[in-house]
Design an enzyme around this catalytic site. Structure first.
Site, PDB file in Angstrom:
ATOM      1  N   GLU A  92       5.109  -7.571  -2.266  1.00 13.82           N
ATOM      2  CA  GLU A  92       4.582  -6.553  -3.180  1.00 13.82           C
ATOM      3  C   GLU A  92       5.691  -5.956  -4.042  1.00 13.82           C
ATOM      4  O   GLU A  92       6.765  -5.613  -3.542  1.00 13.82           O
ATOM      5  CB  GLU A  92       3.913  -5.454  -2.344  1.00 13.82           C
ATOM      6  CG  GLU A  92       2.551  -5.071  -2.831  1.00 13.82           C
ATOM      7  CD  GLU A  92       1.532  -6.208  -2.780  1.00 13.82           C
ATOM      8  OE1 GLU A  92       1.316  -6.833  -3.855  1.00 13.82           O
ATOM      9  OE2 GLU A  92       0.971  -6.481  -1.717  1.00 13.82           O
TER      10      GLU A  92
ATOM     11  N   THR B 119       7.451  -7.446  -6.038  1.00 14.97           N
ATOM     12  CA  THR B 119       8.537  -8.417  -6.168  1.00 14.97           C
ATOM     13  C   THR B 119       8.375  -9.250  -7.440  1.00 14.97           C
ATOM     14  O   THR B 119       9.346  -9.799  -7.941  1.00 14.97           O
ATOM     15  CB  THR B 119       8.564  -9.362  -4.956  1.00 14.97           C
ATOM     16  OG1 THR B 119       7.223  -9.807  -4.712  1.00 14.97           O
ATOM     17  CG2 THR B 119       9.085  -8.657  -3.709  1.00 14.97           C
TER      18      THR B 119
ATOM     19  N   GLY C  97      -8.148  -2.567  -6.451  1.00 11.19           N
ATOM     20  CA  GLY C  97      -6.867  -3.254  -6.307  1.00 11.19           C
ATOM     21  C   GLY C  97      -7.026  -4.733  -6.001  1.00 11.19           C
ATOM     22  O   GLY C  97      -6.137  -5.363  -5.440  1.00 11.19           O
ATOM     23  N   LEU C  98      -8.185  -5.318  -6.359  1.00  7.80           N
ATOM     24  CA  LEU C  98      -8.419  -6.740  -6.100  1.00  7.80           C
ATOM     25  C   LEU C  98      -8.331  -7.559  -7.392  1.00  7.80           C
ATOM     26  O   LEU C  98      -8.818  -8.680  -7.471  1.00  7.80           O
ATOM     27  CB  LEU C  98      -9.777  -6.928  -5.416  1.00  7.80           C
ATOM     28  CG  LEU C  98      -9.887  -6.235  -4.044  1.00  7.80           C
ATOM     29  CD1 LEU C  98     -11.293  -6.373  -3.472  1.00  7.80           C
ATOM     30  CD2 LEU C  98      -8.861  -6.794  -3.056  1.00  7.80           C
TER      31      LEU C  98
ATOM     32  N   ASP D 190      -0.978 -11.467 -10.423  1.00  7.68           N
ATOM     33  CA  ASP D 190      -2.444 -11.466 -10.357  1.00  7.68           C
ATOM     34  C   ASP D 190      -3.045 -12.566 -11.225  1.00  7.68           C
ATOM     35  O   ASP D 190      -3.985 -13.259 -10.808  1.00  7.68           O
ATOM     36  CB  ASP D 190      -2.981 -10.099 -10.797  1.00  7.68           C
ATOM     37  CG  ASP D 190      -2.390  -8.968  -9.973  1.00  7.68           C
ATOM     38  OD1 ASP D 190      -1.871  -9.243  -8.876  1.00  7.68           O
ATOM     39  OD2 ASP D 190      -2.428  -7.816 -10.439  1.00  7.68           O
TER      40      ASP D 190
HETATM   41  C1  GLA Z   1      -0.224  -5.074  -9.355  1.00  5.47           C
HETATM   42  C2  GLA Z   1       0.392  -5.849 -10.500  1.00  5.47           C
HETATM   43  C3  GLA Z   1       1.133  -7.089 -10.006  1.00  5.47           C
HETATM   44  C4  GLA Z   1       2.103  -6.739  -8.875  1.00  5.47           C
HETATM   45  C5  GLA Z   1       1.413  -5.869  -7.817  1.00  5.47           C
HETATM   46  C6  GLA Z   1       2.374  -5.371  -6.795  1.00  5.47           C
HETATM   47  O1  GLA Z   1      -1.238  -5.842  -8.745  1.00  5.47           O
HETATM   48  O2  GLA Z   1      -0.602  -6.237 -11.422  1.00  5.47           O
HETATM   49  O3  GLA Z   1       1.808  -7.711 -11.066  1.00  5.47           O
HETATM   50  O4  GLA Z   1       3.258  -6.130  -9.369  1.00  5.47           O
HETATM   51  O5  GLA Z   1       0.764  -4.749  -8.396  1.00  5.47           O
HETATM   52  O6  GLA Z   1       2.875  -6.420  -6.017  1.00  5.47           O
END
Ligand code: GLA
Length: 367
Positions: free
Chosen positions: A27, A29, A113-114, A161
């Site tokens: 996360e 990263t 957060g999905l 994502d």
């Molecule tokens: C969100 C961002 C991703 C990533 C995560 C954390 O989902 O869209 O790019 O940085 O947070 O890992």
């Protein structure tokens, strides 16, 4: 596709879909040139589309219950920015994007957060690329979808994502090197091992997500600058310990240790030792809570309750400040763990959580 027929009175030329995701580990990263290990969910955004002769886009969204229309001079805001941003970025990259009618529906939970926004961008991008016969290799698509989100929708996200939504394979997690963009599809078939990944939607109200996210990103960039490296990917635990500012040092320590946890997780999965990734998930959570400071009480409560109920490991997934928790559990214990989290929420007066078991699913595709 019934939504397209209802909106435009005919069947679409084609129907495309792209999924939401969870991140198993790794996360914050991605924008540090590091490693991530997401997998796609069965929940997806579906787009029916037909070409138009003129450069104009008319879009119906079932979830927003709204129709928008834009051309090349329109500045679109709201959910439509994720559609217009994709048109914009493809044109920026020199592609002759066809005008189109689009109808959109989705079962990716919004604001959980999905990655519902990445699913929308990826579905629209895949549809427009196919409709227009654009020569855009699959492995180059996530960077364009990310650019649409960064520069059109205004969210400074990394590339995880959109990569997950476009590049994942069913039954696998996606080991992505966010610097080289090389991927390895790691078999992740938890069910045959009698396991499940329980996704617990904490339903915690997202607080200051974009602002705090941007601050974390800026602090990481500052840490890399102080250390004289291109990105925190190139730092080590000992170089990070030399940073004098306590906050900057802890933020950097999260990223450096998290990259290592991704590599360790991949090693364990390659040798089929799935249960043993549990402690890595739990230490990832502790690092997000104590060093990166992106968890909230609902999230920490879900992790603690899941572990107390027998989960092998548990951690928040995604950008933070709410969203979902993943717990690695024996498949037959999933309901017990979900109930234990719900009971802990009742005791604290939190909004009841919602849980489901995640099945690693395919990336964007034409249906
Ligand atoms: C969100 C961002 C991703 C990533 C995560 C954390 O989902 O869209 O790019 O940085 O947070 O890992």
């Amino acid at each position: 596709m019934k939504q397209f027929v209802a909106a435009f009175g005919a069947e679409p030329e084609g129907v495309w879909a792209a999924p939401g995701r969870v991140n198993l580990i790794g996360e914050h990263t991605d924008y540090n040139d590091g490693f991530v290990l997401p997998f796609a969910l069965p929940h997806r955004t579906v787009v029916g589309a037909s070409r138009l002769d003129s450069p104009r886009w008319t879009v119906w969204s079932e979830q927003a219950d709204e129709r928008i229309s834009f051309d090349l001079s329109t500045r679109v805001t709201g959910w439509g920015a994720y559609v217009a941003g994709v048109v914009w970025v493809l044109r920026e990259a020199g592609f002759d994007v066809p005008g189109a009618q689009l109808a959109i529906t989705s079962d990716v939970p919004l604001g959980a957060g999905l990655s519902s926004s990445a699913a929308l961008e990826s579905a629209v991008l895949t549809a427009l690329v196919d409709l227009g016969g654009l020569d855009l290799p699959v492995d180059e698509r996530p960077a364009l979808a990310q650019k649409a989100e960064n520069e059109y929708a205004g969210m400074p996200c990394g590339i995880m994502d959109q990569s997950a939504s476009i590049r994942c394979r069913a039954g696998h997690a996606l080991f992505l090197d966010c610097r080289s963009l090389d991927v390895e599809h790691i078999p992740f078939d938890v069910a045959t091992d009698g396991l499940a990944v329980l996704v617990i939607d904490t339903r915690a109200p997202h607080r200051h997500v974009t602002g705090e996210y941007g601050k974390r990103r800026a602090t990481c960039e500052e840490a890399a600058r102080l250390l004289g490296v291109p990105a925190l990917r190139d730092a080590t635990p000992s170089s990070v310990s030399s940073l004098s500012d306590d906050v900057i040092r802890r933020r950097a320590r999260h990223v450096v240790t998290e990259d290592q946890r991704v590599l360790d997780t991949v090693e364990l999965l390659r040798s089929g030792r799935i249960r043993e990734i549990g402690p890595l998930m739990t230490s990832s959570h502790a690092s997000m809570r104590d060093d990166f400071e992106i968890t909230v009480p609902e999230v920490d409560t879900a992790v603690e309750a899941a572990l107390a109920a027998g989960a092998y490991g548990a951690r928040m997934t995604g950008g933070g400040f709410g969203g979902c928790v993943l717990a690695l559990v024996d498949a037959d214990a999933a309901p017990v763990v979900a109930d234990a989290v719900a009971a802990a929420y009742r005791a604290k007066g939190f909004t009841p959580p919602e849980s489901f078991s995640a099945i690693p699913s395919a990336g964007a595709t034409r249906l």
